[in-house]
Design an enzyme around this catalytic site. Structure first.
Site, PDB file in Angstrom:
ATOM      1  N   ASN A  17       0.902  -0.861  -0.214  1.00  0.00           N
ATOM      2  CA  ASN A  17      -0.011   0.319  -0.009  1.00  0.00           C
ATOM      3  C   ASN A  17       0.860   1.546  -0.075  1.00  0.00           C
ATOM      4  OD1 ASN A  17      -1.918  -1.107   0.619  1.00  0.00           O
ATOM      5  ND2 ASN A  17      -2.494  -1.283   2.171  1.00  0.00           N
ATOM      6  N   ALA A  18       0.036   2.555  -0.626  1.00  0.00           N
ATOM      7  CA  ALA A  18       0.902   3.195  -0.836  1.00  0.00           C
ATOM      8  C   ALA A  18       0.278   3.947   0.783  1.00  0.00           C
ATOM      9  CB  ALA A  18       0.806   4.773  -1.839  1.00  0.00           C
ATOM     10  N   ASN A  49       5.581  -4.940   4.026  1.00  0.00           N
ATOM     11  CA  ASN A  49       6.398  -3.948   5.365  1.00  0.00           C
ATOM     12  C   ASN A  49       7.199  -4.580   5.718  1.00  0.00           C
ATOM     13  OD1 ASN A  49       5.538  -1.668   5.011  1.00  0.00           O
ATOM     14  ND2 ASN A  49       4.022  -2.051   6.395  1.00  0.00           N
ATOM     15  N   GLU A 146      -4.358  -8.740   4.668  1.00  0.00           N
ATOM     16  CA  GLU A 146      -4.770  -7.706   3.029  1.00  0.00           C
ATOM     17  C   GLU A 146      -4.815  -8.528   1.788  1.00  0.00           C
ATOM     18  OE1 GLU A 146      -3.488  -3.580   5.693  1.00  0.00           O
ATOM     19  OE2 GLU A 146      -2.062  -4.530   4.023  1.00  0.00           O
ATOM     20  N   ASN A 192      -1.934 -10.075  18.280  1.00  0.00           N
ATOM     21  CA  ASN A 192      -1.578  -8.855  18.953  1.00  0.00           C
ATOM     22  C   ASN A 192      -2.604  -9.006  19.865  1.00  0.00           C
ATOM     23  OD1 ASN A 192      -4.332  -7.942  17.299  1.00  0.00           O
ATOM     24  ND2 ASN A 192      -2.990  -6.330  16.829  1.00  0.00           N
ATOM     25  N   LEU A 226       2.416  -7.706  22.193  1.00  0.00           N
ATOM     26  CA  LEU A 226       1.981  -6.533  23.355  1.00  0.00           C
ATOM     27  C   LEU A 226       2.864  -5.733  23.352  1.00  0.00           C
ATOM     28  CD1 LEU A 226       2.374  -9.428  26.265  1.00  0.00           C
ATOM     29  CD2 LEU A 226       0.494  -8.843  24.996  1.00  0.00           C
ATOM     30  N   GLY A 227       2.687  -5.278  21.930  1.00  0.00           N
ATOM     31  CA  GLY A 227       3.274  -3.353  21.984  1.00  0.00           C
ATOM     32  C   GLY A 227       4.550  -2.943  22.697  1.00  0.00           C
ATOM     33  N   ASP A 262       4.663  -5.342  11.842  1.00  0.00           N
ATOM     34  CA  ASP A 262       5.332  -5.887  10.956  1.00  0.00           C
ATOM     35  C   ASP A 262       6.813  -5.917  10.857  1.00  0.00           C
ATOM     36  OD1 ASP A 262       2.171  -5.841   9.791  1.00  0.00           O
ATOM     37  OD2 ASP A 262       2.387  -3.650   8.652  1.00  0.00           O
ATOM     38  N   ARG A 295      11.083   5.555  14.850  1.00  0.00           N
ATOM     39  CA  ARG A 295      10.789   6.443  13.207  1.00  0.00           C
ATOM     40  C   ARG A 295       9.568   7.478  13.109  1.00  0.00           C
ATOM     41  NH1 ARG A 295      16.757   5.084  11.842  1.00  0.00           N
ATOM     42  NH2 ARG A 295      16.307   3.319  11.118  1.00  0.00           N
TER      43      ARG A 295
END
Ligand code: RIB
Length: 316
Positions: A17-18, A49, A146, A192, A226-227, A262, A295
């Site tokens: 994807n863009a 990604n 996706e 997740n 878990l982030g 990703d 970032r």
């Protein structure tokens, strides 16, 4: 499986994807208009990604994806080439629009995303069949959600027939869940917290219960991301190091979480392709995910090996 004889470490079959991103001080509610920053266009898509994450870490990576014959398609191909991905299976569909993601990033670095699938919806089982030799020549094939389910299924079958390990990251989560054929291919299933609650059918249970339930439902091994808290994992039943185990998170200055999952999955696949045990691969992937949130953007945020934080403590 003898990984040394494989041409590719990681083949990603998935979306490109863009990403059209705007940062806002506050997300709008229904019927509300808010102002954001200038628009930023960058390369994204969960499949693309993962491929860039793996390629940037120095592993031999190929991508099977579909883009439109438009400027966004050129942008995505250029980003893959720059990272070092083999793009011979990135197909350009005449008359189709490249997939596009509208992304809003809030002040906390968290995002909301709406995807217009475009050419991703045309990646077909026939495209997978045409790439069968590349699937056979890859140590690991990595999949997300996706692209059409039939295309994911065709890839899973080809991987089974050619003895290629499958990393399955069903994101965004299929509403109807995953059947046993898809779950049984996943080694590991990478989800997740939200996806784990839904796919396990145990929304109110403790995380350890999600791991066991997802493996009971058929997944060979399971990783729950878990982030900032790291990851939980459960290896293959009967394996010496099956766990469950927890990989602690790393402290990081969060700028933008877009595509961090990703980055984690691409990194995990890259270490599994090298023959690393699941726990070691997950430790490595947590470092890559932690670097990615520091970032802006998805692919633009992915680290090289030299940019990785140490296993413990804060990022430099
Ligand atoms: O996971 C992040 C990705 O989701 C973005 O790059 C966007 O393209 C959507 O696919």
């Amino acid at each position: 499986m003898d990984e040394k004889k494989k041409t590719y470490d990681v083949l990603v079959v998935g979306s490109a994807n863009a990403d059209l991103t705007v940062r806002v001080d506050r997300r709008p509610g229904a019927g509300e208009t808010v102002f954001g920053t200038d628009l930023v266009e960058s390369a994204g898509g969960k499949g693309a990604n993962q491929a860039v994450a793996a390629a940037r870490l120095g592993v031999r990576t190929a991508l099977l994806a579909k883009v439109g014959d438009d400027a966004f398609g050129d942008l995505l191909l250029a980003a893959q080439r720059e990272a070092g991905t083999d793009v011979r299976h990135v197909l350009v569909e005449r008359g189709a629009r490249t997939g596009t993601a509208m992304i809003v990033v809030g002040p906390d670095g968290d995002n909301s995303i709406v995807v217009s699938p475009g050419a991703n919806a045309r990646l077909s089982p026939a495209d997978v069949a045409a790439a069968r030799e590349t699937i056979a020549a890859s140590a690991v094939v990595s999949l997300q959600w996706e692209i059409p389910e039939e295309t994911v299924r065709a890839t899973v079958r080809a991987a089974r027939e050619t003895g290629t390990r499958v990393v399955l990251n069903p994101s965004p989560t299929p509403r109807d869940g995953l059947d046993r054929e898809l779950l049984a291919a996943a080694d590991p299933l990478v989800v997740n917290e939200h996806e784990a609650r839904h796919l396990s059918g145990l929304p109110d249970a403790e995380p350890a219960a999600w791991l066991h339930e997802l493996r009971r439902k058929g997944a060979r091994s399971v990783v729950v991301t878990l982030g900032a808290e790291g990851a939980l994992l459960l290896g293959a039943e009967g394996a010496e190091d099956a766990g469950p185990a927890r990989v602690p998170g790393l402290r990081a200055e969060v700028v933008d979480t877009t595509g961090a999952g990703d980055a984690f999955t691409g990194a995990l696949a890259s270490r599994l392709a090298a023959g690393a045990p699941l726990l070691e691969a997950a430790r490595f992937a947590v470092r890559v995910g932690a670097a990615a949130v520091t970032r802006a953007g998805a692919q633009p945020s992915y680290p090289t090996l030299a940019e990785l934080p140490p296993e413990q403590g804060a990022l430099p």
